[in-house]
Design a protein around this motif. Structure first.
Motif, PDB file in Angstrom:
ATOM      1  N   UNK A   1      -3.385  -4.941  -6.838  1.00  0.00           N
ATOM      2  CA  UNK A   1      -3.559  -6.674  -7.062  1.00  0.00           C
ATOM      3  C   UNK A   1      -2.763  -7.380  -5.612  1.00  0.00           C
ATOM      4  N   UNK A   2      -1.431  -6.493  -5.233  1.00  0.00           N
ATOM      5  CA  UNK A   2      -1.267  -7.248  -4.312  1.00  0.00           C
ATOM      6  C   UNK A   2      -1.249  -7.401  -2.770  1.00  0.00           C
ATOM      7  N   UNK A   3      -2.517  -5.953  -3.003  1.00  0.00           N
ATOM      8  CA  UNK A   3      -2.931  -5.910  -1.358  1.00  0.00           C
ATOM      9  C   UNK A   3      -4.106  -6.858  -1.457  1.00  0.00           C
ATOM     10  N   UNK A   4      -4.984  -7.508  -2.308  1.00  0.00           N
ATOM     11  CA  UNK A   4      -5.565  -7.763  -2.456  1.00  0.00           C
ATOM     12  C   UNK A   4      -4.907  -9.813  -2.345  1.00  0.00           C
TER      13      UNK A   4
ATOM     14  N   UNK B   1       0.945  -1.217  -0.257  1.00  0.00           N
ATOM     15  CA  UNK B   1       0.382  -0.190   0.272  1.00  0.00           C
ATOM     16  C   UNK B   1       0.750   1.321   0.426  1.00  0.00           C
ATOM     17  N   UNK B   2       1.766   0.748   0.746  1.00  0.00           N
ATOM     18  CA  UNK B   2       2.921   2.433   0.504  1.00  0.00           C
ATOM     19  C   UNK B   2       3.388   2.413  -0.354  1.00  0.00           C
TER      20      UNK B   2
ATOM     21  N   UNK C   1       4.731 -15.816   2.612  1.00  0.00           N
ATOM     22  CA  UNK C   1       4.432 -15.251   1.669  1.00  0.00           C
ATOM     23  C   UNK C   1       3.765 -13.460   1.685  1.00  0.00           C
ATOM     24  N   UNK C   2       3.751 -13.240   2.638  1.00  0.00           N
ATOM     25  CA  UNK C   2       3.042 -11.601   3.108  1.00  0.00           C
ATOM     26  C   UNK C   2       4.504 -10.537   2.769  1.00  0.00           C
ATOM     27  N   UNK C   3       5.103 -11.123   3.650  1.00  0.00           N
ATOM     28  CA  UNK C   3       6.508 -10.635   3.740  1.00  0.00           C
ATOM     29  C   UNK C   3       7.256 -10.295   2.079  1.00  0.00           C
ATOM     30  N   UNK C   4       6.999 -11.587   1.091  1.00  0.00           N
ATOM     31  CA  UNK C   4       7.159 -10.751  -0.164  1.00  0.00           C
ATOM     32  C   UNK C   4       6.726 -10.730  -1.124  1.00  0.00           C
ATOM     33  N   UNK C   5       5.161 -11.129  -0.290  1.00  0.00           N
ATOM     34  CA  UNK C   5       4.313  -9.089  -1.296  1.00  0.00           C
ATOM     35  C   UNK C   5       4.458  -8.118  -0.800  1.00  0.00           C
TER      36      UNK C   5
END
Length: 186
Positions: free
Chosen positions: A71-74, A52-53, A122-126
């Protein structure tokens, strides 16, 4: 003398020590519920915030590309759903706490940790890819979009692999752990 020797042997018999379910097994399995939801949501929150940033920064340069860059936020939000699904399924296996074996409890803890930590990774990578990918895509006039999406898909797959393994372990844990101990209430 003979009678005291027999009582000592009975008190330390392996069959009587292992026959009663441990009361803390429910707590250990409940840690699996907590681990699944907490770590998955940590990954989802980090991925959402970091991406988001980057999207906000990119929006200053190219406001027309903001919606396309969400898309990355979703994808990060889906990781939280993985944790929620696993936590609900593990919690559904905890209907008889007095007969929950240590095997089942540790298997459910392992399943929760598997899903939670995979989703956190996965969240870190995304988050990293979403942040830098959105900024670079704006500078490249949208030419990096497909490459960024492919990288995000592979990052999301890490969480999906953890979900699959966690669900398989959860599904087989109660069956394999059944009958290993008796109720501590009786």
């Amino acid at each position: 003398r003979k009678r005291s020797h027999q009582l000592g042997a009975m008190a330390f018999s392996a069959s009587t020590v292992l026959a009663v379910c441990a009361p803390q097994s429910y707590f250990i399995a409940s840690l699996g519920v907590a681990a699944a939801i907490v770590f998955a949501n940590l990954g989802a929150a980090y991925g959402t915030a970091k991406a988001g940033a980057g999207i906000a920064t990119m929006g200053i340069m190219r406001g027309d590309m903001v919606m396309r860059s969400l898309i990355p936020v979703v994808m990060a939000g889906v990781l939280g759903i993985y944790g929620l699904i696993t936590a609900v399924i593990i919690n559904g296996k905890l209907d008889k706490p007095d007969t929950l074996s240590a095997y089942t409890a540790y298997a459910l803890l392992g399943a929760g940790l598997c899903v939670g930590m995979s989703s956190a990774a996965a969240g870190y990578a995304i988050g990293i890819v979403g942040d830098i990918g959105a900024r670079c895509n704006a500078l490249a006039n949208g030419k990096l979009f497909v490459g960024m999406i492919l990288i995000l898909i592979f990052a999301e797959a890490l969480g999906l692999y953890g979900l699959i393994v966690g669900l398989v372990v959860t599904a087989s844990s109660v069956e394999h752990g059944a009958g290993l101990c008796t109720s501590y209430l009786s």
